[in-house]
Every structure is written in C-alpha cells, then in structure tokens.
Design an enzyme around this catalytic site. Structure first.
Site, PDB file in Angstrom:
ATOM      1  N   LYS A  52       0.857  -1.209  -0.052  1.00  0.00           N
ATOM      2  CA  LYS A  52       0.164   0.150   0.071  1.00  0.00           C
ATOM      3  C   LYS A  52       0.885   1.310   0.164  1.00  0.00           C
ATOM      4  O   LYS A  52       0.647   2.134  -0.976  1.00  0.00           O
ATOM      5  CB  LYS A  52      -0.999   0.069   1.122  1.00  0.00           C
ATOM      6  CG  LYS A  52      -2.080  -1.064   1.053  1.00  0.00           C
ATOM      7  CD  LYS A  52      -2.741  -1.441   2.275  1.00  0.00           C
ATOM      8  CE  LYS A  52      -3.697  -2.507   2.049  1.00  0.00           C
ATOM      9  NZ  LYS A  52      -4.507  -2.973   3.086  1.00  0.00           N
ATOM     10  N   GLN A  96      -5.000  -1.836   9.277  1.00  0.00           N
ATOM     11  CA  GLN A  96      -5.030  -3.307   8.463  1.00  0.00           C
ATOM     12  C   GLN A  96      -5.338  -4.171   9.634  1.00  0.00           C
ATOM     13  O   GLN A  96      -5.256  -4.536  10.489  1.00  0.00           O
ATOM     14  CB  GLN A  96      -3.273  -3.388   8.428  1.00  0.00           C
ATOM     15  CG  GLN A  96      -2.706  -4.832   7.569  1.00  0.00           C
ATOM     16  CD  GLN A  96      -3.422  -4.581   6.178  1.00  0.00           C
ATOM     17  OE1 GLN A  96      -3.218  -3.588   5.477  1.00  0.00           O
ATOM     18  NE2 GLN A  96      -3.967  -5.975   5.923  1.00  0.00           N
ATOM     19  N   ASP A 119     -11.258   1.884   3.306  1.00  0.00           N
ATOM     20  CA  ASP A 119     -11.529   0.605   2.970  1.00  0.00           C
ATOM     21  C   ASP A 119     -13.006   0.395   2.754  1.00  0.00           C
ATOM     22  O   ASP A 119     -13.217  -0.638   2.278  1.00  0.00           O
ATOM     23  CB  ASP A 119     -11.163  -0.242   4.133  1.00  0.00           C
ATOM     24  CG  ASP A 119      -9.831  -0.982   4.074  1.00  0.00           C
ATOM     25  OD1 ASP A 119      -9.543  -1.225   3.096  1.00  0.00           O
ATOM     26  OD2 ASP A 119      -9.318  -1.457   5.170  1.00  0.00           O
TER      27      ASP A 119
END
Ligand code: NDP
Length: 287
Positions: A52, A96, A119
């Site tokens: 990322k 995460q 997300d």
C-alpha cells in the site's frame, strides 16, 4: 479457450489514471494523504502494508505509517483514530486487518470517520452502497467490477451469481453487480444445488474461500469467471509462494469466455481501488 483477464495490466492502467489526477490536484494545491495503521507484526499484514505504501508513492499520495506494537490497547488505537479523524490534512484512514484478538474489530471500524473510510467497511459506507448513495466502496468488489467492464463485458441484464456472502467480498459484490443492472443471485454454504445455481451465471464471481473448489461442472459455456480466492498451497524450490484461487483454473479455462488468473487477477485490483478511494475522498469530503 478463455480470454485471460489480466489484473496487473488493468490495475496499472488505473494507477496511471490516478497518478495523473493526483498531479492535477497537487497543481491546484490539494495534497492527498492516507494514514495506514498496523497493530502487531503479522508477516502477511506487513506485506500488504508495504504494498500500500509503495502504491501511494507511485501515485503521489502522501502516506503516514503507524506501526504499533502487538500489546497496543483498544483505547490507544481508538485515540489514534480519533486524532486522525480530526486532522484536516488526513484524507483516508486504514487499519490493517486483522487486529490482535484483544481489540474489537467492529468497534475499530466504527471509530473511523465514514468520510475517511477508504476501506469501505464502516456500516455507513455499506449502507450508502445499498441505497445507491455516494460513499466508499469496499476495494476488492470494486476491483472486480473494473475488471469486468474494462475487459469489455456488459453487466446490465446479465445473470450474475456470486458464490460467498461475506461482508467484505460477497455482499458488497452483489450490491455492485445490482447497481450495474445485473440480475444477481447470492450463493452460500446453505445453497441447495450450488452447481445448478452457478451454471445459470453469465458472470460468475467466486469468493468461497476453498482452493480450486469451482470446477468446469459449475460453469456455463461462455461465462465470465472472476476468481476472488487466494490460497498459498506451497512454495517453490527457490522459496516463492505457490498460489491458487477458489476456481480450478485449468479445468474451467476451456469452458469460460473469460477468466481471471491467480495470481495476477483480482489481487492487484484491490490496492488500485484503495488508491482510487483515496483520490475520491477529496470529492466525498466536499459533501
Ligand atoms: P469468507 O470465508 O468470509 O466467506 C466465504 C463464503 O463462502 C461464505 O459466505 C460461505 O458461506 C461461503 N461458502 C463456504 N463454503 C461453501 C460451500 N461449500 N458452498 C457454497 N458456499 C460456501 O471469505 P471471504 O469472502 O473473506 O474471502 C473469500 C476468498 O477471497 C478467500 O479465498 C480470500 O482469501 C479471498 N480474498 C481475496 C482478496 C483479494 O484481494 N484478492 C480480498 C479478500 C478475500 P456461509 O456464509 O454460509 O458460511
């Protein structure tokens, strides 16, 4: 013989389009910033976080990395998210997953400001998707839609079957196919006669989490088959991971009109769509 839908090529196209857009924003004085939080040092998570960061660098998005120790408390993590929620220079916040077991994942997701939820996991984002409002869309299913459309396949009016109903893949996938005017069926572990249901599909999206489960017997001649699954099934002599999907690629290849490989299909799209969400955050935050 199927057309191979190349997720590397398509994700690179998307990243290049985003890079140009980020430059435009920069030229007009807007810098985009993503905060990535990792708790603990799970090796797979470290690889995802590293990927990322690299994607951000390539596109020109600033990234802030928070690498917190395994013993971080839920309260400490919530405090950090709240600080980032309040920072006007931070557009996106990503925690995460999975987080260590002593931290309540749902509570963490709900703490992220929905306007920074790149997300797309916050209940607000999920709700917006289901009622057709603007908001962040979960990255993997959004990537699947791009793969289908950019490979030249129409979704409108097609029989679409999604195998799997998880919150991060199956459910948002179904909503997105519906938004594209597909006729959508969601199959799961309690579906009676999965083969017959799957065989109806012009577009079959497989997110079942079982290595090579979907063989040619589940596939209609000429279907577009998208394999979301990813499994490590061994390592080569040189130590490289051997991966496979939820679809038995070799078996389905002759029957499908198009198919995504694993690796190199859906996988690379997830990060590209995360980057897209970061870029889209500028508009979403103007609401
Ligand atoms: P989950 O395990 O959360 O969900 C699996 C779904 O498949 C469930 O809805 C389950 O049904 C259904 N299922 C399981 N067994 C059967 C069966 N025998 N017949 C029919 N349905 C069945 O998985 P995820 O959605 O999180 O992930 C799916 C796959 O995608 C995994 O391989 C994962 O690694 C991969 N993945 C890949 C990503 C990428 O970037 N490429 C991102 C996210 C996931 P029920 O609900 O009834 O239990």
């Amino acid at each position: 013989m199927a057309q191979i839908i190349d997720g590397k090529v398509i994700s690179n196209q998307i990243k290049d389009e985003l890079k140009a857009k980020v430059k435009e924003y920069k030229d007009n004085g807007t810098e985009i910033c993503l905060a990535v939080i990792q708790v603990g040092n799970d090796p797979a998570s470290s690889v995802y976080v590293g990927n990322k960061k690299r994607a951000c660098e390539y596109i020109g998005i600033k990234s802030l990395a928070y690498e917190l120790p395994e013993e971080t408390t839920e309260e400490e993590l919530i405090n950090l998210i709240e600080q980032l929620n309040n920072r006007t220079d931070v557009n996106g916040i990503l925690v995460q997953l999975p987080v260590p077991k002593h931290i309540d994942e749902d509570k963490i997701i709900k703490t992220i400001n929905p306007l920074k939820d790149v997300d797309g996991f916050h209940p607000h984002s999920v709700g917006a998707l289901s009622i057709g409002q603007k908001g962040f869309v979960s990255c993997t299913p959004a990537g699947v839609i791009e793969l289908i459309k950019r490979s030249g396949y129409d979704i409108a009016g097609k029989e679409c079957v999604v195998i799997g109903r998880s919150n991060i893949v199956g459910k948002p996938m179904s909503m997105l196919l519906l938004r594209e005017n597909g006729t959508v069926t969601i199959a799961h572990s309690k579906t009676a006669d999965l083969k017959a249901v799957a065989k109806r599909a012009d577009i079959l999206v497989v997110a079942v989490g079982k290595p090579k489960m979907i063989t040619a017997e589940y596939v209609k001649e000429g279907a577009v088959v998208i394999d979301v699954g990813i499994h490590r099934i061994g390592t080569t002599d040189s130590g490289k991971n051997i991966l496979c999907g939820d679809v038995d690629y070799d078996d389905v290849f002759e029957k499908a009109a198009a198919i995504t490989p694993v690796p190199g299909g859906v996988g690379p799209m997830t990060i590209a769509m995360l980057m897209k969400n970061c870029v889209d955050s500028v508009e979403i935050q103007k609401q």
